[in-house]
Write a protein that holds these residues in place. Structure first.
Motif, PDB file in Angstrom:
ATOM      1  N   PHE A   1      -8.523 -13.723  14.814  1.00 55.34           N
ATOM      2  CA  PHE A   1      -8.723 -12.351  14.368  1.00 55.34           C
ATOM      3  C   PHE A   1      -9.542 -11.554  15.382  1.00 55.34           C
ATOM      4  CE2 PHE A   1      -8.317 -12.897   9.511  1.00 55.34           C
ATOM      5  CZ  PHE A   1      -7.105 -12.225   9.502  1.00 55.34           C
ATOM      6  N   GLY A   2      -9.123 -10.323  15.646  1.00 55.66           N
ATOM      7  CA  GLY A   2      -9.964  -9.313  16.265  1.00 55.66           C
ATOM      8  C   GLY A   2     -10.125  -8.204  15.250  1.00 55.66           C
ATOM      9  N   LYS A   3     -11.355  -7.821  14.960  1.00 55.20           N
ATOM     10  CA  LYS A   3     -11.555  -6.877  13.862  1.00 55.20           C
ATOM     11  C   LYS A   3     -12.826  -6.062  14.054  1.00 55.20           C
ATOM     12  CE  LYS A   3     -13.724 -10.590  11.145  1.00 55.20           C
ATOM     13  NZ  LYS A   3     -15.107 -10.177  11.181  1.00 55.20           N
ATOM     14  N   TYR A   4     -12.749  -4.796  13.630  1.00 56.45           N
ATOM     15  CA  TYR A   4     -13.956  -4.026  13.395  1.00 56.45           C
ATOM     16  C   TYR A   4     -14.471  -4.429  12.016  1.00 56.45           C
ATOM     17  CZ  TYR A   4     -12.838  -0.931  17.310  1.00 56.45           C
ATOM     18  OH  TYR A   4     -12.574  -0.425  18.545  1.00 56.45           O
ATOM     19  N   TRP A   5     -15.773  -4.559  11.890  1.00 59.71           N
ATOM     20  CA  TRP A   5     -16.326  -4.955  10.610  1.00 59.71           C
ATOM     21  C   TRP A   5     -17.718  -4.379  10.421  1.00 59.71           C
ATOM     22  CZ3 TRP A   5     -20.755  -8.088  10.683  1.00 59.71           C
ATOM     23  CH2 TRP A   5     -21.068  -8.684  11.920  1.00 59.71           C
ATOM     24  N   CYS A   6     -18.057  -4.179   9.188  1.00 58.11           N
ATOM     25  CA  CYS A   6     -19.427  -3.771   8.874  1.00 58.11           C
ATOM     26  C   CYS A   6     -19.826  -4.362   7.529  1.00 58.11           C
ATOM     27  CB  CYS A   6     -19.580  -2.248   8.864  1.00 58.11           C
ATOM     28  SG  CYS A   6     -18.746  -1.390   7.523  1.00 58.11           S
ATOM     29  N   HIS A   7     -21.114  -4.647   7.417  1.00 57.95           N
ATOM     30  CA  HIS A   7     -21.730  -5.045   6.155  1.00 57.95           C
ATOM     31  C   HIS A   7     -22.540  -3.842   5.674  1.00 57.95           C
ATOM     32  CE1 HIS A   7     -21.789  -9.602   7.394  1.00 57.95           C
ATOM     33  NE2 HIS A   7     -20.570  -9.084   7.338  1.00 57.95           N
ATOM     34  N   PHE A   8     -22.369  -3.491   4.410  1.00 60.65           N
ATOM     35  CA  PHE A   8     -23.055  -2.294   3.934  1.00 60.65           C
ATOM     36  C   PHE A   8     -23.379  -2.427   2.457  1.00 60.65           C
ATOM     37  CE2 PHE A   8     -18.625  -1.625   3.011  1.00 60.65           C
ATOM     38  CZ  PHE A   8     -18.566  -0.847   1.864  1.00 60.65           C
ATOM     39  N   GLY A   9     -24.372  -1.648   2.041  1.00 56.25           N
ATOM     40  CA  GLY A   9     -24.746  -1.576   0.636  1.00 56.25           C
ATOM     41  C   GLY A   9     -24.202  -0.308   0.018  1.00 56.25           C
ATOM     42  N   ALA A  10     -23.750  -0.403  -1.229  1.00 56.54           N
ATOM     43  CA  ALA A  10     -23.295   0.751  -1.998  1.00 56.54           C
ATOM     44  C   ALA A  10     -23.723   0.502  -3.437  1.00 56.54           C
ATOM     45  CB  ALA A  10     -21.781   0.921  -1.891  1.00 56.54           C
ATOM     46  N   LYS A  11     -24.819   1.127  -3.832  1.00 60.90           N
ATOM     47  CA  LYS A  11     -25.397   0.832  -5.143  1.00 60.90           C
ATOM     48  C   LYS A  11     -25.574   2.091  -5.978  1.00 60.90           C
ATOM     49  CE  LYS A  11     -27.900  -3.494  -4.364  1.00 60.90           C
ATOM     50  NZ  LYS A  11     -29.202  -4.165  -4.529  1.00 60.90           N
ATOM     51  N   VAL A  12     -25.401   1.921  -7.272  1.00 63.56           N
ATOM     52  CA  VAL A  12     -25.769   2.922  -8.256  1.00 63.56           C
ATOM     53  C   VAL A  12     -26.961   2.353  -9.001  1.00 63.56           C
ATOM     54  CG1 VAL A  12     -25.021   4.276 -10.238  1.00 63.56           C
ATOM     55  CG2 VAL A  12     -23.370   3.662  -8.455  1.00 63.56           C
ATOM     56  N   GLY A  13     -28.147   2.909  -8.725  1.00 64.36           N
ATOM     57  CA  GLY A  13     -29.358   2.257  -9.210  1.00 64.36           C
ATOM     58  C   GLY A  13     -29.490   0.907  -8.531  1.00 64.36           C
ATOM     59  N   ASP A  14     -29.567  -0.168  -9.323  1.00 68.17           N
ATOM     60  CA  ASP A  14     -29.665  -1.521  -8.776  1.00 68.17           C
ATOM     61  C   ASP A  14     -28.345  -2.281  -8.869  1.00 68.17           C
ATOM     62  OD1 ASP A  14     -32.313  -1.149  -8.175  1.00 68.17           O
ATOM     63  OD2 ASP A  14     -33.060  -2.056 -10.013  1.00 68.17           O
ATOM     64  N   VAL A  15     -27.267  -1.611  -9.222  1.00 66.78           N
ATOM     65  CA  VAL A  15     -25.986  -2.265  -9.449  1.00 66.78           C
ATOM     66  C   VAL A  15     -25.018  -1.927  -8.319  1.00 66.78           C
ATOM     67  CG1 VAL A  15     -24.053  -2.546 -11.048  1.00 66.78           C
ATOM     68  CG2 VAL A  15     -26.360  -2.163 -11.935  1.00 66.78           C
ATOM     69  N   HIS A  16     -24.286  -2.931  -7.839  1.00 63.69           N
ATOM     70  CA  HIS A  16     -23.304  -2.713  -6.778  1.00 63.69           C
ATOM     71  C   HIS A  16     -22.155  -1.855  -7.289  1.00 63.69           C
ATOM     72  CE1 HIS A  16     -25.203  -5.524  -4.045  1.00 63.69           C
ATOM     73  NE2 HIS A  16     -25.208  -6.453  -4.973  1.00 63.69           N
ATOM     74  N   LEU A  17     -21.823  -0.806  -6.530  1.00 61.77           N
ATOM     75  CA  LEU A  17     -20.764   0.124  -6.929  1.00 61.77           C
ATOM     76  C   LEU A  17     -19.453  -0.593  -7.201  1.00 61.77           C
ATOM     77  CD1 LEU A  17     -19.624   3.041  -7.239  1.00 61.77           C
ATOM     78  CD2 LEU A  17     -19.150   2.969  -4.773  1.00 61.77           C
ATOM     79  N   PHE A  18     -19.094  -1.550  -6.336  1.00 65.45           N
ATOM     80  CA  PHE A  18     -17.780  -2.174  -6.453  1.00 65.45           C
ATOM     81  C   PHE A  18     -17.743  -3.291  -7.492  1.00 65.45           C
ATOM     82  CE2 PHE A  18     -18.056  -0.583  -2.005  1.00 65.45           C
ATOM     83  CZ  PHE A  18     -17.258   0.532  -2.213  1.00 65.45           C
ATOM     84  N   GLN A  19     -18.869  -3.485  -8.201  1.00 68.13           N
ATOM     85  CA  GLN A  19     -18.842  -4.274  -9.422  1.00 68.13           C
ATOM     86  C   GLN A  19     -18.561  -3.388 -10.623  1.00 68.13           C
ATOM     87  OE1 GLN A  19     -22.602  -6.356  -9.481  1.00 68.13           O
ATOM     88  NE2 GLN A  19     -21.930  -7.899  -8.021  1.00 68.13           N
ATOM     89  N   MET A  20     -18.665  -2.080 -10.427  1.00 67.39           N
ATOM     90  CA  MET A  20     -18.423  -1.122 -11.504  1.00 67.39           C
ATOM     91  C   MET A  20     -17.015  -0.538 -11.431  1.00 67.39           C
ATOM     92  SD  MET A  20     -22.116   0.737 -10.995  1.00 67.39           S
ATOM     93  CE  MET A  20     -22.358   1.548 -12.558  1.00 67.39           C
ATOM     94  N   LEU A  21     -16.411  -0.563 -10.236  1.00 64.95           N
ATOM     95  CA  LEU A  21     -15.058  -0.055 -10.043  1.00 64.95           C
ATOM     96  C   LEU A  21     -14.139  -1.204  -9.660  1.00 64.95           C
ATOM     97  CD1 LEU A  21     -15.774   3.173  -7.945  1.00 64.95           C
ATOM     98  CD2 LEU A  21     -15.594   2.953 -10.425  1.00 64.95           C
ATOM     99  N   ASP A  22     -12.953  -1.185 -10.194  1.00 66.64           N
ATOM    100  CA  ASP A  22     -11.965  -2.224  -9.920  1.00 66.64           C
ATOM    101  C   ASP A  22     -10.984  -1.683  -8.883  1.00 66.64           C
ATOM    102  OD1 ASP A  22     -10.456  -4.467  -9.985  1.00 66.64           O
ATOM    103  OD2 ASP A  22      -9.674  -4.203 -12.013  1.00 66.64           O
ATOM    104  N   LEU A  23     -11.114  -2.153  -7.632  1.00 65.89           N
ATOM    105  CA  LEU A  23     -10.320  -1.654  -6.511  1.00 65.89           C
ATOM    106  C   LEU A  23      -9.451  -2.754  -5.928  1.00 65.89           C
ATOM    107  CD1 LEU A  23     -13.175   0.268  -4.705  1.00 65.89           C
ATOM    108  CD2 LEU A  23     -11.089   1.359  -5.492  1.00 65.89           C
TER     109      LEU A  23
END
Length: 292
Positions: free
Chosen positions: A88-110
């Protein structure tokens, strides 16, 4: 998408906080194989070359060049190569996305991958993000947030547009389901005198427990959140309808005098001035309003 769900998801996005942990372009090594039981960060992978496999929540996927992957925090993840020759060759990033103390993508089903239409544009976004990550500029943190928000927005919009992708929906977990019910209650009762006690009853919580729980989830106290929603609704009515200011105040559950003071405190304009500015001709002379 149901209007109620849409409004709740907009509330989540309105309160999301974005942070960047790291960003790079990498051609992975021959021993690239990892397993994460409960990762603390979200990952974007923009695949540019090679092949490999990723298993997310037990589902196996073989990404192709030109795909953008969103690997959410808290989701069990495994990944590895199909062959040493086609790394693999890839651009990548690690990032936080939170609503309060909860991860955004635990609240949205994508969906966890999309096909990228304009690959050159997306590559420029990752290059800009990497340059900002290394920049000593005072404003770099603000620009980083801007690019991250652009990437998340692009991902969600493409997920909705691509016909073979699942729809964006609210996550079905019990914890998010509780706060979702409360947000829906607020949206549908803005014309009434909502109390913290009423909201706590919706979740069968004691008010003293409900208030910190709500702030943890939404990043605002219940009263501050209700006030924001009331002002948002008032702005829409003032901008898009002929409803008198008195009736706008009633529609958001406030007495006229208090509504006018609160609206001016929030916007620096009286309701009448806001309506006039929102509808007036967009000329330099007429677009400037001095608060009375």
């Amino acid at each position: 998408m149901e209007q109620g769900q849409l409004q709740i998801m907009r509330s989540y996005l309105d309160n999301v906080q974005m942070t960047l942990d790291t960003v790079h372009y990498t051609k992975v090594g021959t021993n690239w194989r990892y397993r994460f039981e409960n990762p603390e960060e979200n990952r974007f992978y923009f695949i540019r070359e090679g092949s490999g496999w990723i298993r997310l929540r037990g589902r196996l996927h073989h990404p192709k060049p030109g795909e953008l992957l969103l690997l959410p925090a808290g989701a069990k993840l495994e990944l590895g190569l199909c062959s040493e020759e086609e790394r693999f060759g890839k651009y990548w990033c690690h990032f936080g996305a939170k609503v309060g103390d909860v991860h955004l993508f635990q609240m949205l089903d994508l969906p966890f991958s999309i096909r990228v239409g304009d690959e050159d544009w997306l590559e420029r976004q990752f290059r800009a993000l990497e340059a900002l990550y290394r920049s000593p500029s005072l404003t770099a943190p603000l620009r980083i947030k801007s690019v991250l928000l652009e990437l998340v927005s692009y991902y969600m919009e493409e997920a909705l547009r691509q016909q073979d992708s699942q729809s964006i929906a609210l996550a079905p977990s019990a914890a998010e389901g509780k706060i979702t019910a409360v947000l829906h209650y607020i949206d549908t009762h803005l014309s009434e005198g909502i109390t913290v006690e009423e909201l706590a009853r919706q979740m069968h919580f004691h008010p003293n427990y409900f208030m910190p729980y709500f702030k943890t989830m939404m990043g605002l106290s219940p009263i501050a959140y209700i006030t924001r929603k009331r002002m948002d609704k008032a702005k829409v009515l003032l901008r898009d309808t002929e409803v008198p200011v008195t009736e706008v105040a009633e529609a958001v559950g406030l007495e006229l005098a208090y509504f006018s003071r609160l609206f001016k405190k929030q916007t620096a304009l009286s309701p009448t001035q806001y309506r006039r500015n929102a509808r007036g001709p967009r000329t330099e002379a007429s677009s400037v309003s001095v608060p009375d």
